[in-house]
Design a protein around this motif. Structure first.
Motif, PDB file in Angstrom:
ATOM      1  N   LYS A  77       0.834  -1.193   0.000  1.00 42.00           N
ATOM      2  CA  LYS A  77       0.000   0.000   0.000  1.00 42.00           C
ATOM      3  C   LYS A  77       0.878   1.257   0.000  1.00 42.00           C
ATOM      4  O   LYS A  77       1.956   1.260   0.596  1.00 42.00           O
ATOM      5  N   PRO A  78       0.431   2.318  -0.681  1.00 42.08           N
ATOM      6  CA  PRO A  78       1.246   3.534  -0.775  1.00 42.08           C
ATOM      7  C   PRO A  78       1.684   4.079   0.582  1.00 42.08           C
ATOM      8  O   PRO A  78       2.835   4.492   0.752  1.00 42.08           O
ATOM      9  N   GLN A  79       0.778   4.086   1.573  1.00 40.94           N
ATOM     10  CA  GLN A  79       1.131   4.612   2.891  1.00 40.94           C
ATOM     11  C   GLN A  79       2.211   3.767   3.547  1.00 40.94           C
ATOM     12  O   GLN A  79       3.110   4.287   4.219  1.00 40.94           O
ATOM     13  N   ALA A  80       2.130   2.439   3.348  1.00 41.64           N
ATOM     14  CA  ALA A  80       3.135   1.541   3.923  1.00 41.64           C
ATOM     15  C   ALA A  80       4.491   1.766   3.267  1.00 41.64           C
ATOM     16  O   ALA A  80       5.535   1.744   3.929  1.00 41.64           O
ATOM     17  N   ARG A  81       4.488   1.991   1.967  1.00 42.41           N
ATOM     18  CA  ARG A  81       5.746   2.236   1.255  1.00 42.41           C
ATOM     19  C   ARG A  81       6.404   3.532   1.745  1.00 42.41           C
ATOM     20  O   ARG A  81       7.613   3.573   1.974  1.00 42.41           O
ATOM     21  N   VAL A  82       5.607   4.574   1.906  1.00 46.29           N
ATOM     22  CA  VAL A  82       6.146   5.852   2.388  1.00 46.29           C
ATOM     23  C   VAL A  82       6.776   5.681   3.771  1.00 46.29           C
ATOM     24  O   VAL A  82       7.891   6.146   4.034  1.00 46.29           O
ATOM     25  N   LEU A  83       6.065   4.986   4.659  1.00 49.28           N
ATOM     26  CA  LEU A  83       6.578   4.779   6.017  1.00 49.28           C
ATOM     27  C   LEU A  83       7.848   3.942   6.000  1.00 49.28           C
ATOM     28  O   LEU A  83       8.819   4.250   6.710  1.00 49.28           O
ATOM     29  N   ALA A  84       7.850   2.870   5.199  1.00 49.84           N
ATOM     30  CA  ALA A  84       9.020   2.001   5.133  1.00 49.84           C
ATOM     31  C   ALA A  84      10.241   2.764   4.631  1.00 49.84           C
ATOM     32  O   ALA A  84      11.324   2.705   5.237  1.00 49.84           O
ATOM     33  N   GLU A  85      10.082   3.486   3.540  1.00 49.20           N
ATOM     34  CA  GLU A  85      11.216   4.207   2.969  1.00 49.20           C
ATOM     35  C   GLU A  85      11.697   5.314   3.898  1.00 49.20           C
ATOM     36  O   GLU A  85      12.899   5.600   3.965  1.00 49.20           O
ATOM     37  N   ASP A  86      10.790   5.912   4.649  1.00 51.30           N
ATOM     38  CA  ASP A  86      11.181   6.938   5.617  1.00 51.30           C
ATOM     39  C   ASP A  86      12.040   6.347   6.726  1.00 51.30           C
ATOM     40  O   ASP A  86      12.882   7.048   7.306  1.00 51.30           O
ATOM     41  N   ARG A  87      11.844   5.060   7.001  1.00 54.77           N
ATOM     42  CA  ARG A  87      12.608   4.386   8.058  1.00 54.77           C
ATOM     43  C   ARG A  87      13.804   3.614   7.507  1.00 54.77           C
ATOM     44  O   ARG A  87      14.420   2.829   8.228  1.00 54.77           O
TER      45      ARG A  87
END
Length: 231
Positions: free
Chosen positions: A198-208
């Motif tokens: 999911k887009p939100q999960a990808r954003v969070l993962a890449e931020d971390r």
């Protein structure tokens, strides 16, 4: 299972009250006693239902009920609460029963266990020269799906999901926080792998600092060869 096609009215009382005016509907009575009322539409969801365990008492219509054209009353009561479903039958077009026998259960394809097994056998998808150390790598807070090692000596902690959502990223984050305190390991990098992320999960993962990897289930099983595609 017993199946009826009947003109009926339905009254439900419990957590809320609901009423269905007389109309032709499908009534299903399952082997466990569950009662479901369906319209000719609305996909899989019934208009109303009573889940098992419940008790159904059937009686003929009387007095004003009979004068209104009702032939039979079904009084279905939950065995665990005050929920009540009253079905007033005006006429039955079809009424038949058929034994289904034992239900073997749903076997899902492409679940996390399948993906883990396939990725372990195709560990090169994590990068050239990557080697598999262990599946279900144990930690006190739960097993990491795959632990691998890249050519630089960095450990790769892989969390695998069928559908990658924020909860999965949070889970991998907890593993990484714990593993990076383990002095027996060198640096540990996280990879979040799923058939869909999911887009939100990808954003969070890449931020971390967590890498995202899309798993092509058909290609991993050998059912889809990218070289055979026209586009």
């Amino acid at each position: 299972m017993r199946v009826l096609i009947a003109r009926c009215a339905v009254d439900y009382s419990g957590r809320l009250d609901a009423h269905l005016e007389p109309a032709t509907r499908l009534i299903m009575v399952k082997a466990d006693g569950s009662v479901l009322i369906h319209a000719d539409g609305g996909s899989y969801k019934p208009l109303n239902w009573m889940s098992a365990p419940c008790t159904c008492e059937v009686r003929p219509a009387e007095g004003e009920e009979s004068a209104a054209g009702i032939r039979e009353i079904w009084d279905v009561r939950s065995d665990r609460s005050d929920d009540r479903l009253v079905i007033s039958l005006y006429g039955v077009t079809e009424d038949f029963s058929h034994p289904f026998g034992p239900e073997p259960g749903l076997v899902k394809d492409g679940v996390e266990a399948h993906l883990q097994e396939l990725l372990a056998g195709q560990i090169h998808l994590l990068g050239a020269g990557v080697t598999l150390l262990r599946r279900e790598y144990p930690t006190p807070i739960g097993p990491v799906d795959i632990m691998a090692l890249d050519t630089d000596g960095t450990h790769l902690a892989v969390e695998i999901k069928r559908r990658g959502e924020i909860d999965g990223v949070e889970q991998l984050t907890r593993y990484l926080e714990y593993l990076n305190r383990d002095r027996s390991l060198q640096a540990v990098r996280g990879i979040f792998a799923a058939r869909e992320i999911k887009p939100q999960a990808r954003v969070l993962a890449e931020d971390r600092g967590i890498e995202c990897l899309i798993l092509d289930y058909d290609a991993m099983r050998g059912f889809d060869n990218p070289e055979d595609r026209l586009f």
